[in-house]
Motif scaffolding. Structure first.
Motif, short mmCIF file in Angstrom:
data_model
loop_
_atom_site.label_atom_id
_atom_site.label_comp_id
_atom_site.label_asym_id
_atom_site.label_seq_id
_atom_site.Cartn_x
_atom_site.Cartn_y
_atom_site.Cartn_z
N ARG A 14 0.91 -1.28 0.03
CA ARG A 14 0.00 -0.01 0.10
C ARG A 14 0.84 1.26 -0.18
NH1 ARG A 14 -5.61 -0.36 3.69
NH2 ARG A 14 -6.24 -2.06 2.61
N VAL A 15 0.28 2.37 -0.45
CA VAL A 15 0.82 3.66 -0.47
C VAL A 15 0.59 4.25 0.80
CG1 VAL A 15 0.92 5.84 -1.67
CG2 VAL A 15 0.68 3.65 -3.15
N ASP A 18 -1.80 7.39 1.72
CA ASP A 18 -3.15 7.33 1.34
C ASP A 18 -3.88 7.37 2.59
OD1 ASP A 18 -2.32 7.06 -1.27
OD2 ASP A 18 -2.84 4.79 -1.38
N ARG A 19 -3.79 6.80 3.72
CA ARG A 19 -4.03 6.63 4.84
C ARG A 19 -4.92 8.05 5.32
NH1 ARG A 19 -4.71 2.74 8.40
NH2 ARG A 19 -4.78 4.07 10.12
N PHE A 21 -4.96 10.95 3.42
CA PHE A 21 -5.98 11.47 2.48
C PHE A 21 -7.38 11.08 2.40
CE2 PHE A 21 -1.56 12.34 0.40
CZ PHE A 21 -1.56 13.64 0.63
N VAL A 22 -7.38 9.66 2.66
CA VAL A 22 -8.86 9.11 2.64
C VAL A 22 -9.57 9.59 4.01
CG1 VAL A 22 -8.31 7.04 1.08
CG2 VAL A 22 -8.02 6.92 3.72
N ALA A 23 -8.95 9.92 4.90
CA ALA A 23 -9.56 10.29 6.11
C ALA A 23 -9.71 11.78 6.11
CB ALA A 23 -8.73 10.06 7.39
N GLY A 24 -9.38 12.59 5.19
CA GLY A 24 -9.81 13.83 4.99
C GLY A 24 -8.43 14.72 5.93
#
Lengths: 798, 166, 290
Positions: A14-15, A18-19, A21-24
């Protein structure tokens, strides 16, 4: 062939970015709230060129919450002009127009208020008295000696006019059996990130430091701000821990930052300039290349292309900046993947009364690839040859690498035939042609398009000294520092911002690979610019090569230190030791563990070998693998690594409606060793989508009055999920001999060939009507009208 | 004007000029920075939130219009600190993002779709996301993420069992 | 891009709204806001006040009233698109709605807002024109009904009373016979303002002959245009014949040229889309047993 076994590089991890960013929970510049912040709105010029007679901010200043109105006179008196790439000292550029404006929308005054909406309210009340001047929009008109110069003191609109001749062009032309010439035009588009450019500046008079948070992707950004603001370099502190909401080249932001920095110092409060979409589109100075190519090809009847003459005339817009260099980078791959023996290349950049250009993904390479691939299609058409066969005949062969092209760059490695054969097999080229013919039988226009091209990567800036002899830059470094703390945990420092490229994942992966420890245990941080080692930011598809190189070399240094400590402790030669997953194994299987080595490095200085510093740290400043020489005789090694891509497309459309539907899109991609497959896949798919936009939809269009007509997202059309088809990627790996893991760049992949491939397919689709499409973007109305005109002239598609 | 705004299950009273959009109220008054400003004219979808469960553009609603509407922002999706919901996790799994700027809007648009339809076709996914522009990804890994999230939602046992109903 | 200041008023009744509009000539009605709010943000619209009608119960809902399908002006496009009544009674409207914007804009965007804004490429206005819906305003105590052809007079220009409030749109119920609808449009990107669009409702007799073909085109000129195909009534449906009549009827269609498409493109596209829409509608009508 040796099979290299790797723990983390090239694995499907996984990148890590990303964690958040997906959480805002990304931290973008507009998310940063500093107490007491002031907001800027801009007053935009109405005319494409006008003398500024007077600017009266009195009414605006009298409004509640309004703090200041700044014009170009005051700002230019207090600052240095922004840097030009070329040696054009009379093309002066300041953040606000001085004396006259040179394009519609250019910022002529800044209003500072307690909120953005108050600043906008007040900006409407700034009275600007102007005298409209003559203007020029068209590049060919601008290049004429009779044209009005956009910068009268510069004397003409010509920023750059250089002709290079590499190899025996005249001879090759006279010896060739056939020749053809044509013109194609690349329309003005750009990357248009969804986040506009933004900057927050805060001046601390007690420390004498200007703190800057910005959505930035710019080499030597801090230096340029300091120079323009007449500050010492160490008085500008750029915070690299700001997430950037897309850039793909354009987020250079010098003018915005100089403006905000000046205001922050003057007003003693933090100042925030977050462009709104209209400001961004009209005057963010982030348009991309707009280029007319006149191409002449010399070739033999067997399909061998011997020589090419190309004139590229680029419409730079109102100021010079770095944009004209975008005519320089393509010199590093001016023959594409082909064995073209000689090239004459005339690079021309002119000023006009349009918005200023900035670097766009590929830095001029994608337009040039469009011209080269148009040439290959036309040669095939001229000879009645299959377009794929023509390319196969001209490709550099795998046994010819390293391959020196006429303009002085050596391609590091590749196997173009192998990639193409894989794509042809995956797509079923013959079946694709049959499907095209079936669609044609249904009364549709159908076309197969193809494009082969290179992605020069690992960017340095050899185009600078090549196009500007006063510039003596031979390399661009990138750096990384690794710290192993007293608990044995690893922190990697990277010294740049990122705009979606996954540099934290990259750094953790390569350091984990070298140190043989789980990358998830490695923290990656970004110190500010004053605490950073030198670097040049993620441009020119360089970070896999350059940051990957810096981080892996720092990790190798760390490993070297660990071996030295162990050798000293075990009293054996280093050569007898084996590094194993963080431990070091000595003769007879004795083992010194990671934590023991850390303990020695951090506490037991008496056990350190001579010449070893306490505390386990390592820094590495990576220079571009081939970036050691200045140009000679108009030739230079441009970039070190050359990725290859081959696109194959089938599309069709109704001849009246002319809206293409892409049925099949296959790309073969060889960027050497892939560090993270998710990231490379994403870059490639995103680049293709961007390329489809440039080919079919996106354009900054000006009307005859010099006004930008596509200044909102209602008219500047970026592709959505409906316009982008599923894309199949076919992988191939030819490692680069120049890099640690064999990696090459991939940040511009997809975009470099997609416009050429779409154009090729559209052209194939209209070929039965003998219509020629010679301009991007290819608008459906233009296609339909051309077919209708052909039908009226009695041309049938049979 | 004073208006009670219900966001992520919490109601707070804010005092706003009528011209303040829901987007600006979320960001500037409630400090919810996960909702992003892209175009402010309703095209790009970066500011997408859920209003009573349906994806809407928060730049095209005024804050004063929002009393009595349950707003969900990206901050309201995660079940706990450091924990991701199914859609968020799927975006990580397929790397359905790069710079992260359009991502909250994209995830909320996907969530709005999946709340109504946990077995969407490729066309239905594309249609639901068609108002959200992404400049990084070319959408491929985003569409994969939504399909993956749908599959996981169908496979988990968090939904009411249907078999009892026959 | 922040709007200039304005006041905000949320009336609870039609009477209250009308009184406010009469007293505030610079006020504007705010429905879904999907077009108006961008205009505010760009400061292209500068009303003194917005009259928010989105929650007025009198203005929402879809029901049958005599021989019409009555859709409240503040009914959202998403509700109408999901409505079984709309699907049954006005299938052309349903097809048109599926082409309006994107799912998130349909959640807020309203039937009445789109009609009142009168964009030349608006799908709902085109459907209303083709079907001959009544556009019903309240101005003070007076109810005023407009036929679409009298209502849409230019790009975003209507004959609506300045202080009036659009209350509902009354679509004729599904005609007797075998009914099929078709709607096609073209834009560089799906979901954008159409550069040309066409809708058709084909009604067949039991034996397959044409009872009527209602056709309209939008996006090409200043207003949606009805195309008179009555010469086909009572004739057997023959595609070539229909094509000839459509091409002749649209040969002199007034079209505009702009950045996105030339006038000649729009004319050809309108004819092509019209034939596609009629083809779709005919195919559905042939399947319709009623």
């Amino acid at each position: 062939m040796t099979v290299v076994s790797r723990r983390f590089v090239s694995t499907d991890r996984r990148v890590r970015e990303d964690r958040r960013f997906v959480a805002g929970s990304g931290r973008f510049v507009a998310d940063i709230d500093l107490p007491g912040t002031l907001h800027v709105a801009l007053v935009a010029a109405q005319h494409p060129a006008a003398r500024i007679v007077a600017i009266d901010g009195a009414e605006a200043l009298a409004m509640p919450g309004v703090i200041a109105v700044l014009d170009g006179q005051e700002l230019s008196a207090a600052t240095n002009p922004m840097m030009n790439g070329l040696d054009t000292p009379e093309v002066k550029r300041f953040p606000l127009a001085v004396g006259q404006n040179r394009y519609a929308g250019e910022w002529i005054a800044a209003v500072v208020a307690e909120s953005r909406r108050l600043a906008e309210d007040a900006a409407e009340k700034v009275r600007v008295e102007v005298e409209p001047l003559g203007f020029v929009i068209d590049a060919e008109e601008a290049v004429s000696p009779h044209s009005l110069p956009v910068h009268p003191r510069h004397g003409s609109n010509v920023l750059l006019d250089r002709t290079f001749t590499w190899g025996a062009v005249e001879d090759d032309f006279s010896r060739s059996e056939e020749r053809l010439s044509f013109r194609v035009t690349w329309g003005r588009s750009s990357t248009v990130p969804i986040e506009t450019f933004g900057v927050i500046a805060r001046w601390d008079p007690w420390s004498g430091i200007l703190d800057v948070w910005a959505s930035i992707q710019m080499p030597k950004y801090a230096d340029q701000i300091a120079r323009a603001l007449k500050l010492p370099g160490n008085a500008v502190r750029v915070h690299y821990d700001v997430d950037v909401g897309g850039s793909y080249g354009v987020k250079r932001g010098i003018k915005q930052t100089v403006l905000a920095g000046y205001l922050a110092r003057k007003l003693g409060r933090p100042v925030r300039l977050i462009e709104d979409r209209l400001e961004n589109m009209r005057a963010g100075d982030a348009h991309g290349p707009e280029r007319i190519f006149d191409v002449e090809a010399a070739f033999d009847r067997d399909g061998r292309v011997n020589s090419m003459r190309m004139r590229a005339l680029d419409n730079a817009g109102a100021y010079a900046g770095r944009a004209p260099f975008q005519l320089g980078k393509p010199i590093g791959a001016i023959v594409g993947p082909y064995r073209i023996k000689s090239v004459e290349y005339r690079a021309m950049s002119v000023t006009t009364n349009k918005t200023v250009q900035e670097a766009v993904r590929g830095f001029g390479q994608s337009p040039t690839n469009y011209a080269i691939e148009s040439m290959m299609d036309r040669v095939a058409d001229h000879l009645g040859m299959d377009r794929l066969d023509l390319r196969r005949r001209n490709f550099i062969r795998a046994d010819q690498f390293p391959y020196l092209i006429p303009s002085g760059s050596t391609y590091d490695s590749g196997d173009y035939h192998a990639v193409v054969e894989k794509v042809v097999a995956a797509a079923g080229y013959e079946a694709l042609l049959a499907e095209r013919d079936r669609l044609r039988g249904e009364g549709l226009c159908a076309g197969v398009g193809l494009a082969a091209c290179l992605e020069p990567s690992g960017g340095n800036s050899s185009f600078e000294p090549l196009l500007n002899e006063k510039n003596r830059t031979s390399t661009w470094m990138e750096s990384s520092r690794i710290i192993v703390d007293a608990l044995g945990d690893v922190t990697v420092n990277i010294h740049t911002t990122s705009s979606g490229q996954g540099h934290e994942t990259l750094a953790a992966t390569v350091v984990g690979e070298v140190l043989e420890i789980d990358p998830d245990r490695i923290r990656v941080v970004r110190p500010d610019s004053l605490a950073s080692l030198p670097g040049n930011s993620p441009v020119g598809s360089r970070m896999a090569v350059m940051l990957g190189g810096a981080a892996s070399n720092a990790a190798k240094d760390l490993k070297r230190q660990m071996l030295a400590i162990t050798a000293n402790r075990m009293k054996v030669p280093v050569g007898d030791l084996v590094y194993d997953g963080g431990d070091v194994i000595g003769p007879g299987g004795s083992r010194l563990g990671w934590s023991d080595i850390v303990e020695i490095a951090h506490r037991r200085f008496h056990e350190l070998p001579p010449g070893t510093s306490p505390g386990l740290t390592a820094s590495f400043i990576q220079q571009v693998p081939t970036g050691v020489a200045l140009p000679k005789d108009g030739k230079v090694q441009m970039y070190p690594c050359y990725s290859f891509e081959f696109h194959l497309v089938l599309l069709s459309f109704d001849p009246v409606l002319a809206k293409p539907e892409i049925h099949r899109y296959v790309i073969g991609h060889d960027c050497g060793t892939v560090i993270n497959p998710h990231i490379v896949k994403g870059m490639t798919l995103g680049g293709i989508a961007h390329g489809i936009g440039a080919a079919l939809l996106e354009e900054f269009v000006y009307d005859a009055e010099g006004q930008l007509m596509t200044q909102s997202f209602l008219d500047y059309l970026m592709p959505s999920t409906h316009e982008i088809p599923p894309v199949e990627i076919v992988h191939h790996c030819t490692p680069s001999p120049l890099t640690e893991f064999g990696q090459k760049g991939s940040g511009e992949s997809g975009y470099l060939g997609a416009p050429a491939a779409i154009s090729s397919a559209m052209q194939d689709a209209v070929a039965p009507w003998r219509v020629t499409l010679d301009r991007l973007p290819i608008r459906m109305s233009r296609v339909s009208d051309a077919i209708a005109a052909a039908q009226e002239e009695g041309v049938t598609s049979q | 004007m004073r208006v009670p705004l219900t966001v992520n299950g919490t109601t707070s009273e804010i005092d706003v000029e009528p011209r303040i959009t829901l987007l600006d109220a979320l960001r500037d008054l409630l400090g919810l920075k996960g909702t992003h400003t892209g175009c402010e004219h309703g095209v790009c979808g970066a500011c997408t939130v859920l209003a009573d469960g349906a994806a809407v553009r928060s730049c095209l609603m005024l804050a004063v219009q929002c009393d009595g509407i349950a707003i969900t922002t990206i901050e309201g999706l995660a079940p706990g600190p450091g924990e991701l919901d199914v859609v968020q996790d799927a975006f990580c799994e397929t790397h359905g993002l790069q710079c992260g700027y359009c991502t909250p809007g994209m995830i909320l648009a996907a969530s709005g779709l999946l709340a109504k339809n946990d077995d969407p076709t490729d066309h239905e996914i594309r249609d639901a996301l068609s108002g959200n522009i992404c400049r990084c990804t070319g959408y491929g890994q985003i569409i994969e993420a939504v399909a993956l999230a749908a599959r996981r939602l169908r496979q988990n046992n968090l939904r009411p069992a249907l078999d009892d109903a026959g | 891009m922040k709007p200039a200041p304005f006041d905000y008023f949320r009336p609870v009744s039609i009477g209250e709204a009308c009184a406010f509009l009469a007293a505030n000539p610079e006020a504007r009605v705010l429905a879904g806001g999907q077009t108006l709010i961008p205009m505010l943000a760009m400061r292209l619209a500068r009303p003194s006040a917005l009259v928010d009608v989105t929650r007025m119960r009198e203005l929402t809902g879809i029901d049958l009233a005599g021989d019409t399908l009555r859709i409240g002006a503040a009914t959202t496009q998403a509700e109408a698109l999901d409505s079984a009544l709309v699907a049954r009674e006005a299938p052309l409207l349903r097809l048109a709605l599926s082409n309006v914007g994107h799912p998130p804009t349909r959640v807020r965007g309203t039937i009445g807002g789109s009609i009142a804004h009168a964009d030349p490429s608006a799908e709902i206005a085109l459907a209303a024109t083709i079907l001959g819906a009544s556009i019903v305003y309240r101005d003070g105590d007076e109810e005023i009904r407009f036929e679409p052809v009298d209502f849409f007079i230019g790009p975003t220009i209507t004959t609506a009373p300045p202080s009036g409030l659009l209350t509902h749109v009354a679509f004729p119920r599904r005609p007797k016979g075998r009914v099929g609808a078709g709607f096609r449009e073209i834009a560089a990107r799906r979901g954008d303002y159409a550069v040309a669009s066409a809708g058709a409702q084909v009604v067949l007799h039991g034996d397959g002959t044409c009872a009527s073909i209602a056709l309209g085109v939008g996006g090409v000129g200043d207003v949606p245009v009805n195309v008179d195909l009555s010469e086909l009534d009572g004739t057997p449906f023959a595609f070539d014949r229909v094509a000839g009549v459509v091409a002749a009827a649209l040969a002199d269609l007034e079209c505009v040229g702009d950045l996105h498409a030339t006038a000649s493109y729009r004319r050809r596209a309108a004819i092509q889309l019209a034939m596609q829409a009629i083809g779709d509608a005919h195919a559905v009508a042939m399947e319709d047993a009623a």
